[in-house]
Motif scaffolding. Structure first.
Motif, PDB file in Angstrom:
ATOM      1  N   SER A  11      38.507 -17.494 -46.233  1.00 50.71           N
ATOM      2  CA  SER A  11      39.772 -17.583 -45.996  1.00 50.71           C
ATOM      3  C   SER A  11      40.414 -17.985 -47.573  1.00 50.71           C
ATOM      4  O   SER A  11      41.425 -17.784 -47.596  1.00 50.71           O
ATOM      5  CB  SER A  11      40.125 -18.575 -45.205  1.00 50.71           C
ATOM      6  OG  SER A  11      39.571 -19.822 -45.387  1.00 50.71           O
ATOM      7  N   ASP A  12      39.519 -18.269 -48.173  1.00 49.42           N
ATOM      8  CA  ASP A  12      40.302 -18.498 -49.658  1.00 49.42           C
ATOM      9  C   ASP A  12      40.720 -17.268 -50.291  1.00 49.42           C
ATOM     10  O   ASP A  12      41.442 -17.102 -51.170  1.00 49.42           O
ATOM     11  CB  ASP A  12      39.261 -19.173 -50.576  1.00 49.42           C
ATOM     12  CG  ASP A  12      39.068 -20.512 -50.203  1.00 49.42           C
ATOM     13  OD1 ASP A  12      39.946 -21.314 -49.916  1.00 49.42           O
ATOM     14  OD2 ASP A  12      37.724 -21.004 -50.376  1.00 49.42           O
ATOM     15  N   ARG A  15      42.533 -12.712 -45.360  1.00 51.87           N
ATOM     16  CA  ARG A  15      43.128 -13.025 -44.133  1.00 51.87           C
ATOM     17  C   ARG A  15      42.273 -12.325 -43.068  1.00 51.87           C
ATOM     18  O   ARG A  15      42.267 -10.957 -43.398  1.00 51.87           O
ATOM     19  CB  ARG A  15      44.426 -12.667 -44.151  1.00 51.87           C
ATOM     20  CG  ARG A  15      45.348 -13.240 -45.262  1.00 51.87           C
ATOM     21  CD  ARG A  15      46.819 -12.970 -45.046  1.00 51.87           C
ATOM     22  NE  ARG A  15      47.774 -13.350 -46.173  1.00 51.87           N
ATOM     23  CZ  ARG A  15      48.004 -12.756 -47.259  1.00 51.87           C
ATOM     24  NH1 ARG A  15      47.484 -11.379 -47.548  1.00 51.87           N
ATOM     25  NH2 ARG A  15      48.573 -13.117 -48.319  1.00 51.87           N
ATOM     26  N   ILE A  94      40.268  -7.722 -41.773  1.00 52.87           N
ATOM     27  CA  ILE A  94      39.845  -8.588 -42.852  1.00 52.87           C
ATOM     28  C   ILE A  94      40.724  -8.000 -44.053  1.00 52.87           C
ATOM     29  O   ILE A  94      40.278  -6.795 -44.686  1.00 52.87           O
ATOM     30  CB  ILE A  94      38.478  -8.972 -43.288  1.00 52.87           C
ATOM     31  CG1 ILE A  94      37.781  -9.310 -42.021  1.00 52.87           C
ATOM     32  CG2 ILE A  94      38.168  -9.684 -44.073  1.00 52.87           C
ATOM     33  CD1 ILE A  94      36.295  -9.537 -42.044  1.00 52.87           C
ATOM     34  N   ARG A 130      37.274 -15.770 -34.909  1.00 49.54           N
ATOM     35  CA  ARG A 130      37.964 -15.781 -36.105  1.00 49.54           C
ATOM     36  C   ARG A 130      37.633 -17.041 -37.125  1.00 49.54           C
ATOM     37  O   ARG A 130      37.615 -16.889 -38.284  1.00 49.54           O
ATOM     38  CB  ARG A 130      39.461 -15.890 -35.862  1.00 49.54           C
ATOM     39  CG  ARG A 130      40.426 -16.026 -36.934  1.00 49.54           C
ATOM     40  CD  ARG A 130      42.017 -16.228 -36.465  1.00 49.54           C
ATOM     41  NE  ARG A 130      42.839 -16.116 -37.776  1.00 49.54           N
ATOM     42  CZ  ARG A 130      43.226 -17.022 -38.448  1.00 49.54           C
ATOM     43  NH1 ARG A 130      42.549 -18.223 -38.165  1.00 49.54           N
ATOM     44  NH2 ARG A 130      43.943 -17.183 -39.443  1.00 49.54           N
ATOM     45  N   SER A 134      36.678 -16.626 -40.860  1.00 48.01           N
ATOM     46  CA  SER A 134      37.265 -17.501 -41.991  1.00 48.01           C
ATOM     47  C   SER A 134      36.490 -18.581 -42.684  1.00 48.01           C
ATOM     48  O   SER A 134      36.550 -18.554 -43.962  1.00 48.01           O
ATOM     49  CB  SER A 134      38.445 -18.084 -41.337  1.00 48.01           C
ATOM     50  OG  SER A 134      39.315 -17.168 -40.586  1.00 48.01           O
ATOM     51  N   GLU A 135      35.399 -18.991 -41.994  1.00 46.23           N
ATOM     52  CA  GLU A 135      34.680 -20.182 -42.776  1.00 46.23           C
ATOM     53  C   GLU A 135      33.356 -19.645 -43.452  1.00 46.23           C
ATOM     54  O   GLU A 135      32.627 -20.318 -43.677  1.00 46.23           O
ATOM     55  CB  GLU A 135      34.453 -21.166 -41.820  1.00 46.23           C
ATOM     56  CG  GLU A 135      35.875 -22.193 -41.380  1.00 46.23           C
ATOM     57  CD  GLU A 135      35.781 -23.096 -40.657  1.00 46.23           C
ATOM     58  OE1 GLU A 135      34.447 -23.498 -40.157  1.00 46.23           O
ATOM     59  OE2 GLU A 135      36.769 -24.059 -40.508  1.00 46.23           O
TER      60      GLU A 135
END
Length: 397
Positions: A11-12, A15, A94, A130, A134-135
């Motif tokens: 997520s850095d 999205r 993504i 999600r 994201s992680e």
């Protein structure tokens, strides 16, 4: 000078948007609205080929996004979005926060995909959330280095995709030549042209026995007229050879089991023989009646007819060799076939060359990816290897 990496998460740099399936009344095949993706059925080697459209949707993927399968046995499969798509619940989009880093984002996912799949397949029905996407842990160099790495990997991906487009163009040109030739031809049954039509073998899959394993193709290997040997499995060598179940150059391969899979076709385009399993039918040409390279081209346009020849209940459909033998195909004399087959041989040779080059570039990309993403190799060093590979390919043409 060494590159400094920091610990981060996906997520850095990207999205994640989870898909949501539209209501059935807003979905059709009439090409109204946006093309709809619900899962990997529409996925190709790089971009999807949509078969459904939706006029009312809530989640979309934009051009350049990564399309990621999040449910079922195909979890983890990826494609690039080449246009705007409506996405159903089987797909996540993504999107790189910096579009110039999109190939870096894809590489970061590739690097940790085995661990993600191991976690997802621990349940009865694999499912990636999600939050899990994201992680995903990502080692992050500076933005400038991320852009450089993305550019290198993108150059390889673009050339791989270009080769595959040329390969498909060769096949399309061959198909058009055949279609023009057979337009007013009478018909005959497929068995007229064949030396044998036979199912493959029931493999005993390899489990670290003393004997060296051999490859066996399965239905997953066959799609869109092409074979992907990388999806083949290893089996223990058979005590007795079954020659009719071994694919050789120009043999036609037909998926013969299961709704949605049955009817998919491919031509075996390698000089190296390979076994197929019992869910695939091998159709071998009789060279006294047909030039072998031509036979797959006569059958490629008939996939819908082959699907309707299946017997059995939904989900358990089967296509027997005897029924496949009754397929109606155009009848051409050897004299009519001769000039056509010569052009097909040339087109297939070019297509095969493009495929081989793409595999070489894919191997280079896969080798560079962990080195670049860990800092063990500098970007300029990798750039030299990429330039040499691309220059070598141009010299070979």
């Amino acid at each position: 000078m060494s590159v400094v990496f920091q610990e981060g998460v996906l997520s850095d740099i990207a999205r994640v948007t989870m898909g949501q399936s539209p209501k059935k009344e807003f979905v059709s095949s009439t090409q109204e609205g946006l093309p709809l993706l619900n899962g990997p059925t529409e996925f190709g080697s790089s971009h999807p080929t949509p078969v459904q459209w939706s006029t009312s949707f809530s989640k979309t993927a934009e051009p350049g996004d990564i399309l990621f399968c999040v449910r079922g046995s195909t979890t983890g499969r990826m494609n690039w979005a080449d246009q705007q798509y409506a996405i159903g619940r089987g797909i996540a989009s993504i999107s790189a926060i910096n579009p110039q880093e999109r190939h870096f984002v894809r590489a970061a996912i590739d690097l940790v995909l085995p661990e993600l799949l191991a976690a997802a397949t621990g349940s009865t029905f694999p499912n990636v959330s999600r939050l899990q996407l994201s992680e995903l842990p990502v080692a992050l160099p500076s933005a400038a280095v991320r852009t450089e790495i993305s550019g290198l990997l993108g150059a390889l991906d673009d050339k791989i995709e270009s080769n595959l487009r040329v390969r498909n163009l060769c096949r399309d040109l061959g198909g058009n030549l055949v279609a023009d030739t057979v337009r007013s031809a009478p018909s005959t049954q497929l068995e007229h042209y064949t030396a044998s039509i036979s199912r493959g073998v029931t493999p005993q899959y390899y489990k670290d026995e003393d004997a060296s394993p051999v490859l066996v193709l399965n239905q997953k290997c066959i799609r869109d007229g092409w074979v992907t040997p990388e999806l083949a499995r290893l089996m223990t060598p058979r005590a007795r050879e079954k020659s009719q179940a071994i694919a050789r150059l120009d043999d036609l391969l037909v998926n013969s089991t299961g709704q949605g899979t049955l009817g998919r076709l491919a031509r075996w385009d390698s000089d190296d023989p390979i076994y197929v399993d019992s869910h695939v039918t091998v159709v071998k040409a009789d060279p006294r009646r047909i030039y072998p390279v031509l036979m797959p081209y006569l059958v490629f346009p008939l996939q819908d007819e082959i699907e309707h020849m299946a017997t059995g209940s939904t989900g358990q459909t089967e296509l027997s060799p005897s029924r496949l033998a009754q397929l109606n195909v155009p009848l051409l004399s050897l004299e009519e076939q001769r000039p056509l087959s010569a052009r097909l041989v040339a087109l297939e040779a070019q297509a095969h060359y493009c495929q081989v080059q793409s595999l070489k570039l894919t191997e280079l990309r896969d080798a560079l990816l962990p080195e670049l993403m860990s800092g063990r190799m500098r970007v300029d060093e990798a750039g030299c290897l990429v330039s040499e590979a691309l220059d070598e390919e141009v010299a070979d043409v």
